[in-house]
Scaffold this motif. Structure first.
Motif, short mmCIF file in Angstrom:
data_model
loop_
_atom_site.label_atom_id
_atom_site.label_comp_id
_atom_site.label_asym_id
_atom_site.label_seq_id
_atom_site.Cartn_x
_atom_site.Cartn_y
_atom_site.Cartn_z
N GLY A 133 0.49 -9.86 11.11
CA GLY A 133 1.67 -9.32 11.79
C GLY A 133 1.80 -7.81 11.62
N GLN A 134 0.67 -7.16 11.29
CA GLN A 134 0.58 -5.71 11.05
C GLN A 134 1.44 -5.25 9.88
OE1 GLN A 134 0.68 -3.19 14.52
NE2 GLN A 134 -0.79 -4.46 15.62
N ALA A 135 1.71 -6.15 8.94
CA ALA A 135 2.54 -5.81 7.79
C ALA A 135 1.89 -4.75 6.91
CB ALA A 135 2.83 -7.07 6.97
N THR A 136 0.57 -4.81 6.77
CA THR A 136 -0.13 -3.83 5.92
C THR A 136 -0.04 -2.43 6.50
OG1 THR A 136 -1.67 -5.56 5.21
CG2 THR A 136 -2.35 -3.28 4.84
N LEU B 232 -3.96 4.36 8.55
CA LEU B 232 -5.16 3.53 8.68
C LEU B 232 -6.18 3.86 7.59
CD1 LEU B 232 -5.60 3.55 12.57
CD2 LEU B 232 -4.96 1.59 11.13
N GLN B 233 -6.28 5.12 7.22
CA GLN B 233 -7.16 5.48 6.11
C GLN B 233 -6.66 4.87 4.81
OE1 GLN B 233 -7.07 9.76 6.50
NE2 GLN B 233 -9.04 9.81 7.58
N MET C 35 0.86 -1.20 0.00
CA MET C 35 0.00 0.00 0.00
C MET C 35 0.89 1.25 0.00
SD MET C 35 -3.05 -1.32 0.32
CE MET C 35 -4.05 0.06 0.88
N MET C 36 0.53 2.25 -0.79
CA MET C 36 1.29 3.49 -0.81
C MET C 36 0.47 4.59 -0.13
SD MET C 36 4.21 3.07 -2.09
CE MET C 36 4.67 4.77 -2.34
#
Length: 427
Positions: free
Chosen positions: A354-357, A344-345, A1-2
């Motif tokens: 693992g909170q990678a995103t 988060l948005q 995600m950018m």
């Protein structure tokens, strides 16, 4: 995600967001159990907030909540929480006294008992050391620093630890050169609190100052909470032509007051929190010592022309118990919480396995803060703009800081500092 470059929205906000301590349900396991991680649980993302509410920096929690209030009001939430893309955001607050022991206890409670997904804080330097070390043991929790400013927090190797602000040495970037070359100070005495933040804040100043040709006239490292500075003032040598004041909060106020009563006539150079609103608010008697002091940090003074800054100030002033102007702590905590919200948005409220995103979005952080563009380096530390300020009499019985110079794209150094008393010890 950018995370695409964007501006934080700061509409006109209603005053009086409620300050409510959220007590979250206890978890029998460690962190990351809030449900936003894609584990199929509920959709609540818990953010555990660490800040000071007792001790020398007791104002910290109020400034932290003001920063969170500004950011959350702009998306229809409050300091209690809100919602992002269908995911409930819940804040859990934990107060400390500014020491590493209480910070360690509280961060463990947030992660291991409250099950927070994200830890946001702490405020003070030595606290930051404890929290950054703890982050190494909790790879499934994301840690976003508050205002703790030791250089090495993002150099410890914890890939889950982020700082969306400068460190203590970055915050005095440009001040040492200015003091030597523009003000003509050559031999400066050092008075500072004896812990990690002043080491780095003073170290950043004196590294530049000494490299330009200046010398250190001597040093007094004092315990936090010192109230009597008469003996220290009497030790300032006759050949000193200036004094660097690396104190904060009530300590800074005590020194400034006693500098007047003890006849200190030397120009002062303030550390980043020595003459900010938290030290000067409410005591008009400090003006005689503070006027003319030069300082540096992430908060601009009068004359700053970024059109995004005044809307932030206006939104800050609507928060409960706000100071006359935002402190360093409010501005830095705002940069942190707004970076979390934007990430988060960008992910649609998903943390990922693992909170990678979430971390991919945080790694790509790039947005226009109230004080200029914010990006982070390979160590997850901010590249910042810095402001050189002179304290002036506003003419109405109040003090104001005037921006005299700006330093752009100040990068983190490669090492922190410890106690020093001469230029040779700076490394």
């Amino acid at each position: 995600m950018m995370l695409h470059k964007k501006k934080a929205m700061l509409p006109a906000l209603a005053a009086g967001a409620g300050l409510v301590l959220v007590i979250a349900g206890c978890s029998a396991t460690g962190g990351g159990s809030g449900g936003g991680s894609g584990s199929g649980g509920d959709e609540t993302i818990k953010i555990g907030v660490l800040s000071t509410d007792t001790g020398n920096l007791a104002f910290g929690m109020g400034e932290t909540k003001a920063a969170i209030g500004v950011a959350m009001d702009a998306i229809g939430g409050t300091v209690e929480g809100g919602e992002i893309d269908g995911h409930k955001i819940e804040f859990v607050y934990a107060g400390t006294d500014g020491t590493p022991g209480t910070a360690q206890d509280q961060v463990r409670k947030l992660v291991e008992n409250e099950g927070v997904d994200i830890v946001f804080g702490p405020l003070s330097g030595d606290e930051g050391e404890a929290v950054a070390d703890y982050a190494l043991t909790q790879p499934d929790v994301t840690f976003v620093n508050g205002s703790a400013a030791p250089v090495d927090l993002t150099l410890k190797g914890a890939e889950n630890f982020y700082r969306f602000a400068g460190d203590g040495a970055q915050w005095t970037g440009g001040l040492g050169d200015y003091a030597f070359n523009d003000r003509g100070y050559k031999n400066t005495y050092l008075v500072a609190e004896d812990y990690s933040f002043p080491y780095d804040n003073a170290g950043g100043f004196f590294s530049e100052f000494c490299a330009a040709g200046g010398t250190i006239a001597g040093a007094s490292w004092v315990p936090v909470g010192t109230t009597d500075y008469a003996t220290i003032i009497s030790q300032i040598p006759a050949d000193a032509d200036s004094v660097f004041v690396g104190l904060g909060g009530s300590d800074a106020a005590s020194f400034l007051s006693q500098a007047v009563s003890n006849g200190v006539n030397l120009p002062l150079i303030g550390g980043s929190i020595a003459v900010d609103t938290t030290a000067l608010a409410g005591d008009a008697n400090l003006a005689q010592a503070a006027v003319g002091t030069i300082t540096a940090g992430p908060v601009p003074g009068a004359g700053y022309e970024n059109p995004a800054f005044q809307p932030f100030v206006d939104a800050y002033k609507k928060q409960p118990d706000a100071f006359p102007s935002p402190s360093l702590f409010a501005l830095v905590y705002y940069s942190g919480i707004q970076s979390i919200i934007l990430a988060l948005q960008d992910t649609g409220g998903e943390l990922g396995e693992g909170q990678a995103t979430l971390r991919e979005a945080l790694d790509a952080t790039s947005w226009d803060t109230p004080t200029g563009p914010l990006t982070i380096d390979e160590n997850r530390n901010a590249i910042v703009d810095n402001f050189l300020i002179e304290v002036k009499d506003a003419g109405d019985g109040t003090l104001t800081g005037e921006t005299i110079k700006e330093a752009h794209e100040v990068h983190q150094g490669t090492h922190g500092f410890t106690r020093f008393e001469s230029c040779d010890e700076l490394g």
